[in-house]
Design an enzyme around this catalytic site. Structure first.
Site, PDB file in Angstrom:
ATOM      1  N   GLY A  17      10.280  17.253  -3.507  1.00 17.21           N
ATOM      2  CA  GLY A  17      10.707  16.011  -2.871  1.00 17.21           C
ATOM      3  C   GLY A  17      11.651  15.263  -3.795  1.00 17.21           C
ATOM      4  N   PHE A 141      12.139  -6.555   3.899  1.00 15.58           N
ATOM      5  CA  PHE A 141      10.919  -5.755   3.874  1.00 15.58           C
ATOM      6  C   PHE A 141       9.778  -6.635   3.399  1.00 15.58           C
ATOM      7  CE2 PHE A 141      10.053  -1.026   3.964  1.00 15.58           C
ATOM      8  CZ  PHE A 141      10.955  -0.748   4.961  1.00 15.58           C
ATOM      9  N   GLN A 254      -3.188   2.817  -0.101  1.00 10.60           N
ATOM     10  CA  GLN A 254      -2.536   1.853   0.794  1.00 10.60           C
ATOM     11  C   GLN A 254      -2.691   2.237   2.265  1.00 10.60           C
ATOM     12  OE1 GLN A 254       2.019   1.313   1.071  1.00 10.60           O
ATOM     13  NE2 GLN A 254       1.234  -0.597   0.230  1.00 10.60           N
ATOM     14  N   HIS A 256      -1.058   1.447   5.744  1.00 12.34           N
ATOM     15  CA  HIS A 256       0.159   0.866   6.319  1.00 12.34           C
ATOM     16  C   HIS A 256      -0.213   0.193   7.633  1.00 12.34           C
ATOM     17  CE1 HIS A 256       4.167   0.527   8.025  1.00 12.34           C
ATOM     18  NE2 HIS A 256       4.697   0.939   6.895  1.00 12.34           N
ATOM     19  N   LEU A 266       3.803   7.156  11.309  1.00 15.22           N
ATOM     20  CA  LEU A 266       4.419   5.909  10.851  1.00 15.22           C
ATOM     21  C   LEU A 266       5.432   5.321  11.831  1.00 15.22           C
ATOM     22  CD1 LEU A 266       4.601   4.003   8.410  1.00 15.22           C
ATOM     23  CD2 LEU A 266       6.488   5.396   7.589  1.00 15.22           C
ATOM     24  N   GLU A 269       8.155   0.058   8.479  1.00 21.60           N
ATOM     25  CA  GLU A 269       8.106  -1.371   8.203  1.00 21.60           C
ATOM     26  C   GLU A 269       9.417  -2.054   8.607  1.00 21.60           C
ATOM     27  OE1 GLU A 269       5.998  -2.442   4.716  1.00 21.60           O
ATOM     28  OE2 GLU A 269       7.358  -4.082   4.231  1.00 21.60           O
ATOM     29  N   ARG A 300       1.712  -5.062   2.680  1.00 23.80           N
ATOM     30  CA  ARG A 300       0.977  -4.172   3.578  1.00 23.80           C
ATOM     31  C   ARG A 300      -0.534  -4.353   3.505  1.00 23.80           C
ATOM     32  NH1 ARG A 300       4.712   1.202   2.496  1.00 23.80           N
ATOM     33  NH2 ARG A 300       6.459   0.482   3.785  1.00 23.80           N
ATOM     34  N   HIS A 367      -1.668   5.626   4.017  1.00 26.26           N
ATOM     35  CA  HIS A 367      -0.237   5.856   3.876  1.00 26.26           C
ATOM     36  C   HIS A 367       0.205   6.278   2.489  1.00 26.26           C
ATOM     37  CE1 HIS A 367       3.983   5.417   4.771  1.00 26.26           C
ATOM     38  NE2 HIS A 367       4.146   4.477   3.877  1.00 26.26           N
ATOM     39  N   ARG A 409       1.399  -1.218  -3.306  1.00 22.14           N
ATOM     40  CA  ARG A 409       2.842  -0.985  -3.398  1.00 22.14           C
ATOM     41  C   ARG A 409       3.586  -1.791  -2.339  1.00 22.14           C
ATOM     42  NH1 ARG A 409       6.341   2.043  -0.655  1.00 22.14           N
ATOM     43  NH2 ARG A 409       4.887   3.437   0.418  1.00 22.14           N
TER      44      ARG A 409
END
Lengths: 597, 252
Positions: A17, A141, A254, A256, A266, A269, A300, A367, A409
Site C-alpha cells: 500500500g 474534514f 476507531q 467511523h 465506508l 467523511e 470520529r 475503521h 485519528r
C-alpha cells in the site's frame, strides 16, 4: 538451510500500500538496488486505495468565504491574501484529536512534511481535483479547524496508490504479488528475514534480507461491522507479536461514523465535509446535543459515540433501529455528482438509496487501528518501552504505532501518515544498507519449520470449521469491545477469546490442496485475528479511563494523572503483560486540555 | 430482480489444473436472506459448504479491482451487485472466471498478459526535470479532459470482454490504452510522442475493432473506446502535440 528455497534481497518490504510502496520507491531512489516487495494481493488491490475523502496538509489553497460561518462555501485564496492555515494549526488539531495521547514531537514531523509530500505526489502525476486557478482542491474534514483535506473527487486513496505504485515500478522495485507472510525471523534482537508462501503454488520460502519492513496495514477485520477489506486481518501485528515484538496502544480502535447500514462499507467523511447532516428517527440533527460548535464535523470518536447513544436510547432508524440517516439531499445533485460520485454509487449499490433523493442509512463501523508495532519517527521498530531498537526491522503505515494518532485519528491523517512515514522509513532503510548492513546468519531452517506448521493446520480434523470461530470472534469484539466498553463486557471477551483460541486448534480447513489455497489463508488469518484481539481486549480492560476512541462507561473521564501514557503489550506465557511508555508532550505549547468541540 | 426465491442456485465453474481434466459447473444452494451480494453468496459457499471454492476479493466496494468475474455471460465485479438481480426464472445464476485468460483455479485467472501490457505502456508519469516549488497548475478543464480515466481500477472486466484480446494477447488492450490516454493527455507528462508511437504500432490502437464491449463491461462507467479513438487521432499529430506540450509546460 534449504538453499533451493531461499531468496535473498537487500531489503524485503511486506505490504504494497502507500507505506510499503513509498518506502520501496524512496530506498530505490537513494540507490538501493535490490528491493523485494511482498503483497498477499496484487499491489494495486491494497486497502490504501479504498480511502476516499482526502489527505491532510496545510497548503492554504482555499478558505471559507468570509462571513459564511463554519459550514459555508469555500473559495480559492486570492494571490497575496493572508493564509488561513498553518502546520502549527494542523499540529494542534491532531494533538487535540488524539486526546493528547499522540507524541507531539512526531506529530510535528507529520504535519510539517505533509506540505512537501503533497507536492511530491502532484509532481509524480497524481490527478487531484483543482481550484479554478489550478491548485490542489481542499475540503473540510472532521476535527480540522481549516479546510485542509486535499482531494481527488472521492477516490483520493485510489489515485495516490496508483501513482506511488507506478513510480515504484519506474524505479525498478520488484514486486511479489500474491505472496503470503508466514513468519518473521528475529534472533538476538536482530531481524534476519521472513518466511513467506507463494500463494500460486503453495511453496514456502525463506527470504533473507539485511532489512525487513512491515507495511501490512490494520486490524479492523476483527469486528463484525467494519469498513475494512477482507485483507485487513492484522497479519503483521500478530506475526510481530508472535516473534516477541511488543505492540503499542492496541486498545484504540476507531469506529467511523458513516458505514453503510448492515454492511459497514465506508461512506466517506467527505459527505459531512461537504456539508452532510446526520439525523435520527425523529428527524433531529442530534449532533447539536453533543458537539454544538463542530456539529457533524466533530472528530470520529465523538460522532460515533453520539450515534451509538441515539441508537441505544431508541432513536435509531431501520427495521432494527440500529441505523442513523446521513442526509446529503441539500447539497444538490451537481455537488453530489462532482464531489461524491463514488459514495453515491456505494449508497445505490448497497442500500438502493440515491443520496440525491433520499437520506442514506448508515451506522458506526470499525475503521482504523491506532495501535500497532511501536516505531521511531524513522520507522525503526523499537523492542521495548525504553526504546531499544530492533536492528534491521522497520514498520510504517497502519501496522505501525508511531504514535501520531494517539487515542483517535483525525480523518485524512492516515493517507498522510502512511506516506510521510513510509518515505521516512525508505530513507532510513537506505541509510542502514549504505552504512554497511549485512545479511545475518539464520539458525535452523525456518521454511521447513513453517512447512510443518502449515501441514499441521491442513491436518486438523474439525468438526468445527474455521469460519465459525471467526464469526464468534467478530461478534464478541463488536458487542463486548466496541464503541462503549466496561469491565463486565471486557471480562466476557477475555474468556471468550481464550475459548476460541482452544477451539481454533482443531478447527478444520476444508481445502487441502497446495494451489492457490485461500481457505488455508483464511485459517491463518483467523489465527491472527484471535492473537491480536486478545491484546486489544486486555489493553482495554487495563486502561481504566476514557480517552479518544476508548470509551469505558464505568470510567467515563479521561485520567491524565494515571493514564497519560502508551500501553506497551508484551507476549507472555499466559497472555499479554504490560509496560507503559511516556507520551511526548510539549508542556509549554500544547499541555493537555479538556477536549470539547 | 427476482425476489421470490428464498434459496438461490449458484453454479460455479470449478477447475483445479492439478486434479481436473477440464472445467465443470458445480451447483450450490445459497440463502437469499438479508439480500446478499454475489460476493456474499460466494463467501457463504466458501466458509460453510466448500472451502476449496476459490476466488479473489478484497475491498467489498468496487475500488480494489480484485473480483471481476463472468456472471451469466457478463463481466462484472461481484462485490457490488445483489445476488437476486442476477437470478434467472429458475432462481439460478452462473459464475465463471473472466474469459480469454488461463485459469489458475476456479474463478482465479492468470493475468500475466494483462500486467505485461500495463508495464509496456509505461503507466507512470514522466514529469519535467524541473518541478515548481508548489504544484503544477493543471486546470480543472485539463483534469476533466482525462474523462475520469484516473478512476480505472484495473479490474480487467474490459480486457476480458474484448474480442481482440480473445484473438491475440499481443494487443495492448483497453485497460493499458486507457492508461496511456491518461498520460498522453496529462499536461505534466514529457513524453507524449514516445507514448503515441508505442500505441500507434500494429498491436495498439489500430487493432481496436470498435465493438464497444469494453464500455459495456466497465464497472466504473469509463470509456476506453473513446480514449482509443483520441489516441488514434493524436497519433497523426504526435510531433505537434510534443511541441505544444513543451510550450504548455513553460506556464504549468
Amino acid at each position: 538451510m534449504a538453499e533451493a528455497n531461499t531468496i535473498t534481497h537487500d531489503v524485503i518490504i511486506v505490504g504494497a500500500g502507500l507505506a510499503g510502496s513509498w518506502a520501496a520507491m524512496t530506498a530505490a531512489q537513494k540507490g538501493v538496488k535490490d528491493i523485494g516487495v511482498l503483497s498477499k494481493l496484487h499491489p494495486l488491490r491494497s486497502h490504501s486505495g479504498a480511502a476516499q475523502g482526502g489527505i491532510a496538509a496545510a497548503l492554504n489553497n482555499v478558505r471559507p468565504v468570509p462571513d459564511t460561518g463554519p459550514r459555508g462555501p469555500l473559495e480559492q485564496i486570492p494571490p497575496g491574501d493572508e493564509p488561513v492555515d498553518s502546520w502549527e494549526l494542523h499540529m494542534f488539531d491532531t494533538i487535540k484529536g488524539s486526546d493528547w495521547l499522540g507524541d507531539q514531537d512526531k506529530i510535528e514531523v507529520l504535519v510539517k512534511e505533509a506540505i512537501d509530500i503533497l507536492y511530491e505526489y502532484e509532481h509524480m502525476g497524481c490527478v487531484f481535483s483543482r481550484t479554478p486557478d489550478g491548485r490542489i482542491a481542499q475540503r473540510r474534514f472532521g476535527g480540522h479547524s481549516a479546510p485542509r483535506a486535499n482531494y481527488a473527487a472521492d477516490w483520493t486513496g485510489h489515485v495516490l496508490l496508483h501513482t506511488i505504485h507506478e513510480q515504484a515500478l519506474r524505479h525498478g522495485v520488484k514486486f511479489y504479488s500474491e505472496w503470503y507472510l508466514l513468519d518473521l525471523i528475529v534472533e538476538d534482537n536482530v531481524c534476519r528475514g521472513v518466511v513467506a508462501m507463494n500463494i500460486l503454488d503453495g511453496s514456502i520460502h525463506t527470504l533473507r534480507a539485511k532489512a525487513v519492513m512491515f507495511a501490512t496495514g490494520g486490524y479492523g477485520r476483527a469486528f463484525k461491522i467494519t469498513s475494512n477489506a477482507f485483507a485487513n486481518t492484522g497479519d503483521g501485528v500478530a506475526m510481530a507479536y508472535r516473534a516477541g515484538v511488543p505492540l503499542m496502544d492496541m486498545e484504540f480502535v476507531q469506529f467511523h461514523p458513516t458505514g453503510i447500514y448492515r454492511h459497514g462499507i465506508l461512506m466517506s467523511e467527505a459527505c459531512r465535509g461537504e456539508g452532510g447532516y446526520l439525523t435520527n428517527s425523529e428527524g433531529e440533527r442530534f449532533m447539536e446535543r453533543y458537539a454544538p460548535e463542530k456539529m457533524e464535523l466533530a472528530p470520529r470518536d465523538l460522532v460515533s459515540r453520539s450515534e451509538q447513544t441515539e441508537i441505544d436510547e431508541g432513536r435509531g432508524i431501520g427495521p432494527d433501529k440500529q441505523g442513523i440517516y446521513l442526509d446529503l439531499r441539500h447539497l444538490g445533485r451537481e455537488k453530489i455528482l462532482n464531489r461524491l460520485p463514488q459514495v453515491r454509487e456505494i449508497a445505490i449499490d448497497f442500500t438502493g438509496t440515491d443520496p440525491i433523493d433520499n437520506p442514506v442509512p448508515i451506522q458506526p463501523t470499525a475503521h482504523y487501528s491506532m495501535g500497532g508495532i511501536p516505531t521511531t519517527v524513522n520507522g525503526q521498530v523499537i523492542a521495548d518501552a525504553e526504546g531499544t531498537p530492533l536492528t534491521g526491522f522497520f514498520a510504517a503505515g497502519e501496522v505501525a504505532c508511531v504514535s501520531v494518532h494517539g487515542a483517535n485519528r483525525l480523518g485524512s491523517n492516515s493517507l498522510l501518515e502512511a506516506s510521510v512515514f513510509g518515505r521516512r522509513a525508505g530513507n532510513a532503510i537506505a541509510q542502514f544498507i549504505q552504512d554497511g548492513a549485512e545479511l545475518q546468519p539464520i539458525n535452523g531452517d525456518p521454511a521447513q519449520k513453517n512447512r510443518q506448521r502449515i501441514q499441521a493446520h491442513l491436518d486438523r480434523s474439525g468438526p468445527e470449521l474455521v469460519d465459525e470461530i471467526a464469526q464468534e470472534l467478530k461478534e464478541t469484539m463488536t458487542n463486548k469491545c466496541g464503541i462503549f466498553r466496561n469491565e463486565a463486557k471486557l471480562q466476557e471477551a477475555v474468556s471468550k477469546i481464550q475459548e476460541l483460541k482452544e477451539r481454533l486448534k482443531t478447527a478444520k480447513i476444508m481445502d487441502k490442496s497446495s494451489r492457490f489455497n485461500t481457505d488455508l489463508l483464511a485459517g491463518l488469518e483467523t489465527e491472527h485475528l484471535v492473537t491480536f484481539s486478545e491484546v486489544v481486549v486486555a489493553g482495554a480492560l487495563a486502561r481504566t479511563e476514557s480517552r479518544g476512541a476508548h470509551a469505558r462507561t464505568d470510567y467515563p473521564e479521561r485520567d491524565d494523572e494515571n493514564w497519560l501514557k502508551h500501553t506497551v503489550a508484551h507476549k507472555g506465557e499466559d497472555g499479554p503483560s504490560f509496560s507503559y511508555k511516556e507520551v511526548n508532550i510539549d508542556w509549554d505549547r500544547y499541555p493537555p486540555q479538556k477536549r470539547q468541540y | 430482480m427476482n425476489k421470490k426465491f428464498e434459496m438461490a442456485t449458484v453454479r460455479v465453474q470449478r477447475f483445479n489444473p492439478d486434479t481436473d481434466k477440464k472445467p465443470y459447473l458445480q451447483e450450490f444452494q445459497v440463502s437469499t436472506e438479508g439480500d446478499p451480494t454475489l460476493l456474499d453468496a460466494l463467501q457463504q459457499i466458501k466458509s460453510t459448504t466448500d472451502g476449496s471454492v476459490t476466488f479473489r476479493r478484497s475491498c467489498r466496494h468496487a475500488i480494489c479491482g480484485s473480483c471481476a468475474m463472468n456472471v451469466n455471460g457478463r463481466n462484472i465485479l461481484v462485490c457490488h451487485e445483489p445476488l437476486k438481480k442476477h437470478l434467472d426464472g429458475g432462481g439460478r445464476v452462473t459464475i465463471r472466471p473472466l474469459p480469454y485468460l488461463p485459469i489458475i483455479k476456479d474463478l482465479v485467472v492468470d493475468r500475466t498478459s494483462f500486467w505485461k501490457q500495463y508495464l509496456l505502456i509505461k503507466p507512470w508519469l514522466v514529469p519535467p526535470d524541473d518541478v515548481p516549488e508548489k504544484e503544477f497548475r493543471m486546470t480543472p478543464q485539463e483534469v476533466e479532459d482525462l474523462n475520469s480515466a484516473e478512476h480505472c481500477i484495473m479490474c480487467g472486466a474490459c480486457y476480458s470482454a474484448c474480442t481482440v484480446v480473445g484473438m491475440t494477447k499481443e494487443y495492448i488492450g483497453p485497460h493499458a490504452l486507457l492508461k496511456e490516454f491518461m498520460r498522453v493527455m496529462d499536461p505534466r507528462d514529457t513524453i507524449p510522442e514516445q507514448r503515441l508511437e508505442t500505441v500507434g504500432g500494429s498491436n495498439g490502437v489500430a487493432r481496436c475493432h470498435t465493438v464497444f464491449n469494453c464500455i459495456d463491461a466497465c464497472p466504473k462507467h469509463l470509456d476506453p473506446t473513446k480514449a482509443i479513438e483520441t489516441l488514434r487521432r493524436l497519433y497523426g499529430k504526435r510531433q505537434a502535440l510534443e511541441e505544444e506540450r513543451k510550450k504548455r509546460q513553460e506556464t504549468l
